[in-house]
Design a protein around this motif. Structure first.
Motif, PDB file in Angstrom:
ATOM      1  N   HIS A   1       0.831  -1.202   0.000  1.00 39.60           N
ATOM      2  CA  HIS A   1       0.000   0.000   0.000  1.00 39.60           C
ATOM      3  C   HIS A   1       0.867   1.253   0.000  1.00 39.60           C
ATOM      4  O   HIS A   1       2.097   1.167   0.042  1.00 39.60           O
TER       5      HIS A   1
ATOM      6  N   ASP B   1       5.702   4.322   5.180  1.00 37.54           N
ATOM      7  CA  ASP B   1       6.607   3.305   5.736  1.00 37.54           C
ATOM      8  C   ASP B   1       6.613   2.019   4.899  1.00 37.54           C
ATOM      9  O   ASP B   1       7.284   1.051   5.246  1.00 37.54           O
ATOM     10  N   HIS B   2       5.880   2.032   3.764  1.00 37.08           N
ATOM     11  CA  HIS B   2       5.869   0.884   2.847  1.00 37.08           C
ATOM     12  C   HIS B   2       6.276   1.273   1.426  1.00 37.08           C
ATOM     13  O   HIS B   2       6.740   0.428   0.664  1.00 37.08           O
TER      14      HIS B   2
ATOM     15  N   ASP C   1       0.387  -4.699   7.270  1.00 36.05           N
ATOM     16  CA  ASP C   1      -0.578  -3.746   7.833  1.00 36.05           C
ATOM     17  C   ASP C   1      -1.976  -4.285   7.561  1.00 36.05           C
ATOM     18  O   ASP C   1      -2.373  -4.374   6.399  1.00 36.05           O
TER      19      ASP C   1
ATOM     20  N   HIS D   1       6.735  -5.580  10.981  1.00 28.37           N
ATOM     21  CA  HIS D   1       6.115  -4.260  11.121  1.00 28.37           C
ATOM     22  C   HIS D   1       5.868  -3.960  12.615  1.00 28.37           C
ATOM     23  O   HIS D   1       4.763  -3.672  13.058  1.00 28.37           O
TER      24      HIS D   1
HETATM   25 ZN   LIG Z   1       2.862   0.398   8.078  1.00 23.14          ZN
END
Ligand SMILES: [Zn+2]
Ligand SMILES: [Zn+2]
Length: 239
Positions: A58, A62-63, A139, A200
């Motif tokens: 996504h 942070d991805h 996530d 994560h």
């Molecule tokens: Zn994340």
């Protein structure tokens, strides 16, 4: 297939030596390597040379933020992610279909829509190579097609943002945020998945990993599941 967890930290600012860098997972199979996710702190340098592809779950920073200046290989993401990172200077963009398997370097991949964020819709990837089937969802608040997504999976790699603390909320009738590890463990039990790893990692794991690992493993053991917490640099060989 061999997995290397290059980054296992969530978006929280302060990690530690075990979880210093944001999400980035390497999958090696038949001499070729692909990457999944690339958090902002990977900007300017990937951990391996010549990946065949990079997949995004996504558009959260942070991805995907590590691709803000480009990528050295084709990038695969769902249409809803491409909308959010349309301004990234990426030249080889591939739009990933939902629940329609495709192949990269002999690895069978299928994307499943997740509930996580209305602003950055996420997918989880079902990854099959050799005799192993892995589901990767760093996530996740909820997996709407849970049965199809998790059926026959041998290793579930899930969201370590929350252990007990609730990071879930409801927006427009949909669950958002991060399911606690205890809930994800239950999903694994329902799907008869024998092994679960958290990645994560969030504040609870960063503050008290040993205690959480013990509690998680005790709980998992009762459900017949082998559970653990992934860390940066962790390498895993699967059949
Ligand atoms: Zn994340
Ligand atoms: Zn996210």
């Amino acid at each position: 297939m061999q997995l290397t967890f290059h980054g296992t930290l969530s978006s929280i600012a302060n990690g530690n030596t075990r979880h210093a860098r944001q999400s980035l997972l390497e999958i090696a199979y038949g001499g070729r390597r692909l990457l999944i996710d690339c958090g902002r702190d990977w900007l300017g340098g990937l951990p391996i040379i010549d990946p065949v592809a990079l997949l995004l779950t996504h558009a959260h920073d942070d991805h995907s933020g590590g691709l803000a200046c480009g990528a050295p290989c084709p990038v695969y993401a769902a249409a809803s992610t491409w909308e959010k990172i349309a301004d990234f200077p990426l030249h080889q963009k591939v739009c990933v279909p939902l629940q329609q398997p495709f192949y990269i370097a002999g690895i069978r991949i299928e994307a499943f829509a997740l509930q996580h964020s209305p602003r950055a819709p996420a997918v989880g990837y079902r990854i099959q190579a050799g005799r192993s089937v892995v589901f990767y969802c760093p996530d996740v608040a909820r997996i709407p097609s849970q049965r199809q997504a998790l059926q026959g999976v041998q290793l579930y790699i899930g969201d370590g943002a929350a252990y007990r603390q609730s990071l879930l909320r409801v927006e427009d009738g949909r669950l958002c945020g991060h399911a606690p590890l205890s809930a994800q463990l239950q999903w694994c039990a329902e799907a008869k998945i024998p092994r679960m790893l958290a990645t994560h990692c969030g504040a609870e794991i960063i503050a008290n990993e040993n205690q959480i690992t013990r509690q998680l493993q005790t709980r998992a053991h009762r459900l017949g599941i082998q559970a653990g917490i992934a860390h940066d640099g962790m390498l895993l060989k699967l059949p």
